[in-house]
Design an enzyme around this catalytic site. Sequence first.
Site, PDB file in Angstrom:
ATOM      1  N   LYS A  84       2.210  -3.344   7.275  1.00  0.00           N
ATOM      2  CA  LYS A  84       2.500  -3.528   5.856  1.00  0.00           C
ATOM      3  C   LYS A  84       3.933  -3.105   5.525  1.00  0.00           C
ATOM      4  O   LYS A  84       4.609  -3.750   4.714  1.00  0.00           O
ATOM      5  CB  LYS A  84       1.505  -2.749   4.994  1.00  0.00           C
ATOM      6  CG  LYS A  84       0.106  -3.326   4.974  1.00  0.00           C
ATOM      7  CD  LYS A  84       0.058  -4.735   4.391  1.00  0.00           C
ATOM      8  CE  LYS A  84       0.308  -4.758   2.892  1.00  0.00           C
ATOM      9  NZ  LYS A  84       0.141  -6.130   2.323  1.00  0.00           N
TER      10      LYS A  84
ATOM     11  N   THR B 182       0.821  -1.204   0.000  1.00  0.00           N
ATOM     12  CA  THR B 182       0.000   0.000   0.000  1.00  0.00           C
ATOM     13  C   THR B 182       0.857   1.257   0.000  1.00  0.00           C
ATOM     14  O   THR B 182       2.009   1.240   0.461  1.00  0.00           O
ATOM     15  CB  THR B 182      -0.908   0.020   1.249  1.00  0.00           C
ATOM     16  OG1 THR B 182      -1.579   1.276   1.353  1.00  0.00           O
ATOM     17  CG2 THR B 182      -0.093  -0.187   2.521  1.00  0.00           C
ATOM     18  N   ASP B 183       0.285   2.361  -0.467  1.00  0.00           N
ATOM     19  CA  ASP B 183       0.992   3.639  -0.406  1.00  0.00           C
ATOM     20  C   ASP B 183       1.061   4.180   1.020  1.00  0.00           C
ATOM     21  O   ASP B 183       1.846   5.086   1.315  1.00  0.00           O
ATOM     22  CB  ASP B 183       0.352   4.677  -1.326  1.00  0.00           C
ATOM     23  CG  ASP B 183      -1.114   4.975  -1.021  1.00  0.00           C
ATOM     24  OD1 ASP B 183      -1.686   4.355  -0.109  1.00  0.00           O
ATOM     25  OD2 ASP B 183      -1.695   5.833  -1.716  1.00  0.00           O
ATOM     26  N   GLU B 184       0.272   3.616   1.935  1.00  0.00           N
ATOM     27  CA  GLU B 184       0.255   4.119   3.306  1.00  0.00           C
ATOM     28  C   GLU B 184       1.564   3.871   4.047  1.00  0.00           C
ATOM     29  O   GLU B 184       1.811   4.494   5.080  1.00  0.00           O
ATOM     30  CB  GLU B 184      -0.924   3.521   4.068  1.00  0.00           C
ATOM     31  CG  GLU B 184      -2.266   3.934   3.470  1.00  0.00           C
ATOM     32  CD  GLU B 184      -3.458   3.463   4.283  1.00  0.00           C
ATOM     33  OE1 GLU B 184      -3.430   3.636   5.516  1.00  0.00           O
ATOM     34  OE2 GLU B 184      -4.403   2.929   3.684  1.00  0.00           O
TER      35      GLU B 184
ATOM     36  N   TYR C 134      -1.899  -0.486  10.942  1.00  0.00           N
ATOM     37  CA  TYR C 134      -2.024  -1.158   9.644  1.00  0.00           C
ATOM     38  C   TYR C 134      -0.835  -0.862   8.747  1.00  0.00           C
ATOM     39  O   TYR C 134      -0.174  -1.774   8.239  1.00  0.00           O
ATOM     40  CB  TYR C 134      -3.318  -0.730   8.938  1.00  0.00           C
ATOM     41  CG  TYR C 134      -3.292  -1.020   7.459  1.00  0.00           C
ATOM     42  CD1 TYR C 134      -3.169  -2.322   6.983  1.00  0.00           C
ATOM     43  CD2 TYR C 134      -3.370   0.012   6.519  1.00  0.00           C
ATOM     44  CE1 TYR C 134      -3.121  -2.602   5.622  1.00  0.00           C
ATOM     45  CE2 TYR C 134      -3.338  -0.251   5.160  1.00  0.00           C
ATOM     46  CZ  TYR C 134      -3.206  -1.554   4.720  1.00  0.00           C
ATOM     47  OH  TYR C 134      -3.147  -1.825   3.373  1.00  0.00           O
TER      48      TYR C 134
END
Length: 357
Positions: free
Chosen positions: A162, A133-135, A158
Amino acid sequence: MKYLITGGAGFIGSALCRLIISQKAGQVINLDKLTYAADLRSLKSIEASPDYTFVKADICDRAAIDEALNTHQPDAIIHLAAESHVDRSITGAATFIETNINGTFTLLEAARAYYGQLSPQKAAIFRFLHVSTDEVYGTLGETGLFTEDTPYAPNSPYSASKASSDHLVRAWLHTYGLPVVISNCSNNYGPYQFPEKLIPLMSIKALRRESLPVYGNGLNIRDWLYVDDHAAALLLIVQQGIVGEKYNIGGLNERTNLDVVTAICDIVDRLDPGGTSRRSLITYVTDRPGHDARYAIDASKIARELGWRPIHSFETGMEQAVKWYVDHEDWWLPLTDGRGASVRLGLLDDQPAKAHA
């Protein structure tokens, strides 16, 4: 090609399974634990295909993973299985650590053992694609874009889990020679998304004429990627991506959360007219703790090197997605009524949700 897809009954995973089977691009082994966010109904259109196989298994279960790999002998693993909802990670982080970190470690070790016994011909084409993810990159200011070289700075349980899994995958390449590729995507949306996520949740609430709770001032910005565009990018990466590379996948559609909710209101008003505008249902509630201000993806590398670009604009994608939820109450109703999908998560104990104008 034979693809083992972890989390293939989830939102993005099921889209990828449907794409591969519908395009006759290979065989699919869908390995999924079937947690709350997985739904085999999302795969009804392909379940009878001779090229599709479902295996119920947990990525944390090494014996089950070994058995699936040895039985089905895949040419590639596409790792999508993950706990993915930020609000749930704030409410309870332990599952995210177990699945996203320990599960990825277990899968990497199983893949390493499997890869080590392949023939030279099979080993030459084998790939492990880790979908992230870009997060993991944290938050942006008013300008700038996340590139593949942006330093990691995760701000939620989260995104931290990741980021950890991304680092494990990179380490298994450099230490053990496992042929891995990593992708980092922006916010996905489209049909079959579990209705705790923003777009399905707001579409359903707007259809029911329920209050539409927007976090904070609604000005947090995300780059929205239609799920079928993402699935096409993943298939391209696993087929043509370079071992050891990272590819950012973005929809090139930056919108504030308030923009998204008002667009949903207008679409539902057109599809289900009558009464006052759904925009009048918008309320503002206590913001999510640590809410990142802005995400935006620089997807020029995958466009330049692999020729991928998103097909759906925000307007065309939203029209299709919202209409799907309006037309498919039979799919989402059991989820909203039976699994707490519309319950607000992600608040700290000392941060009660209070609606305000």
